[in-house]
Design an enzyme around this catalytic site. Structure first.
Site, short mmCIF file in Angstrom:
data_model
loop_
_atom_site.label_atom_id
_atom_site.label_comp_id
_atom_site.label_asym_id
_atom_site.label_seq_id
_atom_site.Cartn_x
_atom_site.Cartn_y
_atom_site.Cartn_z
N SER A 15 0.92 -1.38 0.14
CA SER A 15 0.05 0.06 0.03
C SER A 15 0.86 1.22 0.09
CB SER A 15 -1.03 -0.17 1.14
OG SER A 15 -0.35 -0.10 2.24
N GLU A 17 0.85 5.50 0.84
CA GLU A 17 0.39 6.68 1.60
C GLU A 17 0.68 7.79 1.03
OE1 GLU A 17 0.39 6.66 6.09
OE2 GLU A 17 1.34 8.56 6.04
N THR A 48 -3.31 10.98 4.23
CA THR A 48 -3.53 11.37 5.41
C THR A 48 -4.65 12.38 6.09
OG1 THR A 48 -1.80 12.84 4.96
CG2 THR A 48 -1.04 10.70 5.86
N ALA A 51 -5.68 17.82 10.90
CA ALA A 51 -6.76 18.10 11.75
C ALA A 51 -7.27 19.64 12.00
CB ALA A 51 -6.09 17.60 13.29
N ASP A 114 -3.32 14.34 17.55
CA ASP A 114 -2.81 15.14 18.66
C ASP A 114 -3.56 16.11 19.24
OD1 ASP A 114 -0.32 13.25 18.55
OD2 ASP A 114 0.00 14.06 16.68
N LYS A 167 -7.05 -2.01 21.41
CA LYS A 167 -7.69 -1.39 20.22
C LYS A 167 -7.72 -2.15 18.87
CE LYS A 167 -4.72 1.91 18.42
NZ LYS A 167 -3.95 2.91 18.23
N PHE A 217 9.84 14.41 12.33
CA PHE A 217 8.73 13.53 12.60
C PHE A 217 9.18 12.36 13.57
CE2 PHE A 217 6.50 14.90 8.48
CZ PHE A 217 5.40 15.05 9.07
N HIS A 265 3.54 -0.87 4.11
CA HIS A 265 2.92 0.37 3.73
C HIS A 265 3.82 1.51 3.55
CE1 HIS A 265 -0.62 3.24 4.02
NE2 HIS A 265 0.13 3.83 4.81
P1 FAD Z 1 -4.80 6.38 20.44
O1 FAD Z 1 -4.70 4.73 20.10
O2 FAD Z 1 -6.02 6.86 21.12
O3 FAD Z 1 -3.59 6.34 21.57
C1 FAD Z 1 -3.06 7.69 22.06
C2 FAD Z 1 -2.60 7.53 23.39
O4 FAD Z 1 -3.52 7.28 24.23
C3 FAD Z 1 -1.42 6.24 23.35
O5 FAD Z 1 -0.35 6.62 24.45
C4 FAD Z 1 -2.56 5.21 24.23
O6 FAD Z 1 -1.81 4.20 24.78
C5 FAD Z 1 -3.28 5.92 24.97
N1 FAD Z 1 -4.63 5.54 25.31
C6 FAD Z 1 -5.62 4.96 24.13
N2 FAD Z 1 -6.53 4.56 24.67
C7 FAD Z 1 -6.56 5.02 26.22
C8 FAD Z 1 -7.43 4.97 27.27
N3 FAD Z 1 -8.71 4.23 27.14
N4 FAD Z 1 -7.05 5.37 28.56
C9 FAD Z 1 -5.74 6.07 28.48
N5 FAD Z 1 -5.10 6.09 27.61
C10 FAD Z 1 -5.27 5.59 26.43
N6 FAD Z 1 -2.08 11.95 12.63
C11 FAD Z 1 -2.67 12.89 11.92
O7 FAD Z 1 -2.90 14.00 12.46
N7 FAD Z 1 -3.07 12.80 10.37
C12 FAD Z 1 -2.87 11.35 9.98
O8 FAD Z 1 -3.35 11.20 8.96
C13 FAD Z 1 -2.24 10.39 10.60
N8 FAD Z 1 -1.99 9.38 10.39
C14 FAD Z 1 -0.99 8.24 10.81
C15 FAD Z 1 -0.81 7.21 10.25
C16 FAD Z 1 -0.11 6.20 11.00
C17 FAD Z 1 -0.05 4.70 10.37
C18 FAD Z 1 0.27 6.47 12.25
C19 FAD Z 1 1.06 5.43 13.03
C20 FAD Z 1 -0.13 7.46 12.92
C21 FAD Z 1 -0.78 8.71 12.32
N9 FAD Z 1 -0.94 9.96 12.82
C22 FAD Z 1 -1.84 10.62 12.01
C23 FAD Z 1 -0.55 10.18 14.24
C24 FAD Z 1 -1.45 10.08 15.13
O9 FAD Z 1 -2.83 10.67 15.12
C25 FAD Z 1 -1.07 10.37 16.50
O10 FAD Z 1 0.38 9.61 16.83
C26 FAD Z 1 -1.69 10.42 17.76
O11 FAD Z 1 -1.07 10.91 18.85
C27 FAD Z 1 -2.12 9.17 18.28
O12 FAD Z 1 -3.14 8.43 17.43
P2 FAD Z 1 -3.67 7.06 17.83
O13 FAD Z 1 -4.65 6.69 16.88
O14 FAD Z 1 -2.47 5.89 18.06
O15 FAD Z 1 -4.33 7.41 19.41
#
Ligand code: FAD
Length: 291
Positions: A15, A17, A48, A51, A114, A167, A217, A265
């Site tokens: 894939s 990106e 991507t 936000a 974030d 998750k 990054f 990816h």
């Molecule tokens: P989560 O899975 O919600 O986790 C975030 C943090 O919260 C982790 O430390 C986790 O352990 C903690 N957590 C999760 N659930 C709980 C809970 N119930 N209680 C307490 N803590 C918890 N960002 C963008 O803005 N745009 C993009 O297009 C984008 N694409 C991405 C693509 C990939 C493949 C990756 C790996 C990252 C991407 N990101 C993108 C970055 C991402 O949005 C950030 O890293 C963000 O900080 C975390 O997102 P997440 O979905 O991993 O969060």
């Protein structure tokens, strides 16, 4: 057209990106990159999500463009929008999902995003909150982010892995943040396995064509960058830098395929040459006849 979960499992997926750049000319160029790379027959591509205000609509516009070429065009494959939920209301997410379904989207990468001071509080905190709404409202395939070197906001490794396993248990697949050491990926998969989680996690690989921005990054994400690779990349530019970036990324992909990764990816940064170089070096990714 079948979605991403149906494409996983038989052989490693490929894939690409893309990101939605600012400005008409760059948007056009990004679409040309996606069309050019579609000749490599990816199993899916992703776009991507930014936000902030206007960034949001740029993603939607680029998803629409890429869908027009990949969903209904000659090489048909799913186009997966990334979607971050922090700062969004439920009804905004609902509208976005509805719009994507109308373009022919079948999958979404569900992310927290974030926290930013300029974003309103919104209705969501974690990626799992968004997954719940996506599952409720659509039959989309759901991908999630995984961090081999641990998410920077996690308090410790064990907690990170437990939350990641939770998750992944409500998602269809994961995609990792880029990393440079195959052992980081293997360790994460082993730790997930020990927690009873076998959801496939595709490896995100970045050819480092722009070492300064990739380092920024990496610093934000707690990703270790290999000093020797950076030294070699920073000492040259142009074609020689591209050659080193491709060689390093191809070597990592080769190691990942050897350890049985379910998919690669490639972070293209909207530059076709690096992704093509990696696939050529490995002898994978065929060229569609007549494309
Ligand atoms: P989560 O899975 O919600 O986790 C975030 C943090 O919260 C982790 O430390 C986790 O352990 C903690 N957590 C999760 N659930 C709980 C809970 N119930 N209680 C307490 N803590 C918890 N960002 C963008 O803005 N745009 C993009 O297009 C984008 N694409 C991405 C693509 C990939 C493949 C990756 C790996 C990252 C991407 N990101 C993108 C970055 C991402 O949005 C950030 O890293 C963000 O900080 C975390 O997102 P997440 O979905 O991993 O969060």
């Amino acid at each position: 057209m079948s979605g991403i979960p149906e494409r996983l499992g038989t052989q490693p997926t490929l894939s690409f990106e893309y990101f939605p750049p600012k400005g008409e000319a760059a948007r056009h160029e990004a679409l040309n990159t996606a069309i050019r790379l579609s000749a490599r027959l990816p199993d899916f591509v992703s776009v991507t999500y930014g936000a902030g205000g206007t960034d949001r609509s740029r993603t939607r516009d680029m998803v629409a463009d890429v869908c027009a070429s990949h969903v209904t065009g000659r090489h048909r494959c799913p186009v997966m929008p990334h979607l971050t939920c922090v700062g969004h209301t439920r009804s905004e997410i609902s509208d976005l999902l509805e719009g994507y379904a109308a373009f022919g989207v079948t999958d979404v990468l569900a992310l927290a995003g974030d926290p930013r001071p300029d974003l309103p509080e919104g209705d969501f905190r974690y990626a799992t909150d968004l997954i719940a709404q996506v599952r409720d409202q659509t039959d989309f395939g759901v991908g999630v982010a995984a961090f081999p070197e641990v998410h920077p906001r996690s308090p410790d490794r064990a907690t990170d892995r437990r939350r990641l396993a939770d998750k992944l248990s409500v998602a269809d697949f994961g995609i990792t943040q880029f990393f440079f050491d195959v052992d980081d990926y293997v360790r994460m998969v082993d730790e997930l396995d020990a927690l009873g989680c076998d959801t496939p996690v595709l490896a995100g690989v970045i050819p480092v064509t722009n070492p300064a921005s990739v380092r920024r990054f990496a610093d934000m994400n707690g990703t270790n960058v290999p000093a020797d690779l950076w030294e070699r990349l920073e000492a040259v530019d142009g074609d020689e830098r591209l050659r080193i970036a491709v060689e390093a990324a191809a070597a990592l992909v080769g190691q990942l395929l050897d350890v049985g990764v379910p998919g690669i990816h490639l972070y293209t940064l909207n530059v076709p040459e690096a992704a093509e170089g990696v696939l050529d070096a490995l002898g994978v990714g065929s060229v569609a006849t007549g494309a």
